[in-house]
Design an enzyme around this catalytic site. Structure first.
Site, PDB file in Angstrom:
ATOM      1  CG  ASP A   1     -14.048 -27.087 -76.769  1.00  0.00           C
ATOM      2  OD1 ASP A   1     -14.348 -26.983 -75.560  1.00  0.00           O
ATOM      3  OD2 ASP A   1     -14.757 -27.685 -77.586  1.00  0.00           O
ATOM      4  N   GLY A   2     -11.818 -27.919 -74.519  1.00  0.00           N
ATOM      5  CA  GLY A   2     -11.364 -29.209 -73.991  1.00  0.00           C
ATOM      6  C   GLY A   2     -10.875 -29.191 -72.552  1.00  0.00           C
TER       7      GLY A   2
ATOM      8  NE  ARG B   1     -17.198 -28.085 -66.929  1.00  0.00           N
ATOM      9  CZ  ARG B   1     -16.979 -28.297 -68.228  1.00  0.00           C
ATOM     10  NH1 ARG B   1     -16.904 -29.508 -68.682  1.00  0.00           N
ATOM     11  NH2 ARG B   1     -16.860 -27.285 -69.057  1.00  0.00           N
TER      12      ARG B   1
ATOM     13  CG  HIS C   1     -12.035 -23.783 -66.738  1.00  0.00           C
ATOM     14  ND1 HIS C   1     -12.174 -23.982 -68.091  1.00  0.00           N
ATOM     15  CD2 HIS C   1     -13.266 -24.046 -66.204  1.00  0.00           C
ATOM     16  CE1 HIS C   1     -13.427 -24.345 -68.360  1.00  0.00           C
ATOM     17  NE2 HIS C   1     -14.097 -24.387 -67.232  1.00  0.00           N
TER      18      HIS C   1
ATOM     19  CD  GLU D   1     -23.609 -17.917 -77.306  1.00  0.00           C
ATOM     20  OE1 GLU D   1     -22.364 -17.881 -77.418  1.00  0.00           O
ATOM     21  OE2 GLU D   1     -24.363 -17.067 -77.835  1.00  0.00           O
TER      22      GLU D   1
ATOM     23  CG  LEU E   1       0.997 -11.194 -79.315  1.00  0.00           C
ATOM     24  CD1 LEU E   1       0.715 -11.786 -80.691  1.00  0.00           C
ATOM     25  CD2 LEU E   1       1.177 -12.331 -78.299  1.00  0.00           C
TER      26      LEU E   1
HETATM   27  C1  FPP Z   1     -13.747 -24.444 -73.174  1.00  0.00           C
HETATM   28  O1  FPP Z   1     -13.474 -25.675 -72.583  1.00  0.00           O
HETATM   29  C2  FPP Z   1     -13.116 -23.406 -72.435  1.00  0.00           C
HETATM   30  C3  FPP Z   1     -13.730 -22.316 -71.928  1.00  0.00           C
HETATM   31  C4  FPP Z   1     -15.168 -22.053 -72.072  1.00  0.00           C
HETATM   32  C5  FPP Z   1     -13.000 -21.353 -71.135  1.00  0.00           C
HETATM   33  C6  FPP Z   1     -11.645 -21.029 -71.657  1.00  0.00           C
HETATM   34  C7  FPP Z   1     -10.825 -20.640 -70.515  1.00  0.00           C
HETATM   35  C8  FPP Z   1      -9.513 -20.864 -70.386  1.00  0.00           C
HETATM   36  C9  FPP Z   1      -8.669 -21.435 -71.428  1.00  0.00           C
HETATM   37  C10 FPP Z   1      -8.831 -20.551 -69.123  1.00  0.00           C
HETATM   38  C11 FPP Z   1      -9.001 -19.161 -68.676  1.00  0.00           C
HETATM   39  C12 FPP Z   1      -8.294 -18.220 -69.555  1.00  0.00           C
HETATM   40  C13 FPP Z   1      -7.678 -17.130 -69.104  1.00  0.00           C
HETATM   41  C14 FPP Z   1      -7.088 -16.208 -70.056  1.00  0.00           C
HETATM   42  C15 FPP Z   1      -7.522 -16.832 -67.673  1.00  0.00           C
HETATM   43  P1  FPP Z   1     -14.648 -26.509 -71.940  1.00  0.00           P
HETATM   44  O2  FPP Z   1     -14.669 -26.232 -70.483  1.00  0.00           O
HETATM   45  O3  FPP Z   1     -15.919 -26.228 -72.647  1.00  0.00           O
HETATM   46  O4  FPP Z   1     -14.159 -27.967 -72.197  1.00  0.00           O
HETATM   47  P2  FPP Z   1     -15.034 -29.250 -72.518  1.00  0.00           P
HETATM   48  O5  FPP Z   1     -15.582 -29.070 -73.915  1.00  0.00           O
HETATM   49  O6  FPP Z   1     -14.029 -30.352 -72.442  1.00  0.00           O
HETATM   50  O7  FPP Z   1     -16.090 -29.339 -71.473  1.00  0.00           O
END
Ligand code: FPP
Length: 224
Positions: free
Chosen positions: A12-13, A25, A29, A59, A123
């Site tokens: 998250d984050g 945003r 990612h 969600e 892994l």
């Molecule tokens: C949460 O951060 C993150 C996600 C919902 C997506 C996770 C995706 C990645 C780590 C990158 C893609 C991964 C791969 C394997 C290609 P958020 O966007 O909700 O952050 P926030 O809480 O700061 O808004």
């Protein structure tokens, strides 16, 4: 000292990290995917057997279309680019979640990556995509044939994680302290770690420090 087989991470984050850099945003990612790469190789190097990462929840479809589309494209390009690294590092790729909702193109990339890495035995990196624990449990219930004889062991075989050991340690980055519908059954006895570090800033060193803490916890699994 505790044995560590399986780490699960709520990454998250990304969005907040990008905002701090005055970026969109999606920039967060993209950086987040680089951290997935680094942490996967590190986990493989330290001899971890299972790393399960929450990449897209049931969600997350509620997010703006441009962000969902970006995440789908990022996943596709990530898997294509990572294949060599998976093979070089003996990493088996796996997914949990209902991938039937994804485009045919993405489903093909996922299936091809699973197949090409299927004989790797270091892994296992599992991405939870279109994953929600409640959805997983409902899908498992629908597979039950003999309800009177179901027990914990036989029910576990119906979950998406049927071929994995239970989660030993759950880490959530980004400062929130919640589980967000991730692996509810599988974390029954997991040790929980919450860090304020935003996922794009998470490092191998921070993971090592959390592992050190985990090793010294007294895990009693309900015993004394
Ligand atoms: C949460 O951060 C993150 C996600 C919902 C997506 C996770 C995706 C990645 C780590 C990158 C893609 C991964 C791969 C394997 C290609 P958020 O966007 O909700 O952050 P926030 O809480 O700061 O808004």
């Amino acid at each position: 000292m505790n044995v560590l087989n399986h780490i699960a991470i709520i990454m998250d984050g990304n969005g907040r990290w990008a905002k701090l850099q005055n970026q969109k945003r999606t920039f967060g990612h993209k950086k987040g995917a680089e951290i997935v790469r680094k942490l996967t190789i590190h986990s493989s190097n330290i001899g971890l057997k299972y790393l399960t990462l929450y990449a897209f929840s049931t969600e997350n479809w509620k997010r703006p279309k441009y962000e969902v589309d970006f995440l789908m494209k990022l996943l596709d390009s990530y898997l294509k680019k990572e294949l060599v690294a998976y093979l070089e590092n003996n990493v088996r790729f796996n997914v949990i979640g209902d991938i039937s909702k994804f485009s045919q193109k993405l489903q093909k990339t996922i299936e091809k990556t699973i197949e090409k890495t299927s004989s790797c035995n270091g892994l296992t990196q599992t991405l939870a995509i279109n994953y929600g624990s409640k959805d997983e449990i409902i899908r498992a219930i629908k597979k039950i044939k003999d309800i009177d004889n179901i027990d914990e062991k036989s029910f576990e075989k119906l979950l998406d994680t049927s071929d994995m050991p239970p989660v030993d340690m759950l880490i959530r980055t980004g400062g929130e302290q919640r589980i967000s519908n991730f692996l509810l059954w599988q974390i029954a006895y997991a040790e929980l770690f919450f860090t304020k570090t935003l996922w794009p800033d998470f490092t191998e060193n921070e993971l090592d420090n959390i592992i050190e803490k985990f090793k010294n916890i007294s895990r009693r699994f309900g015993g004394i």
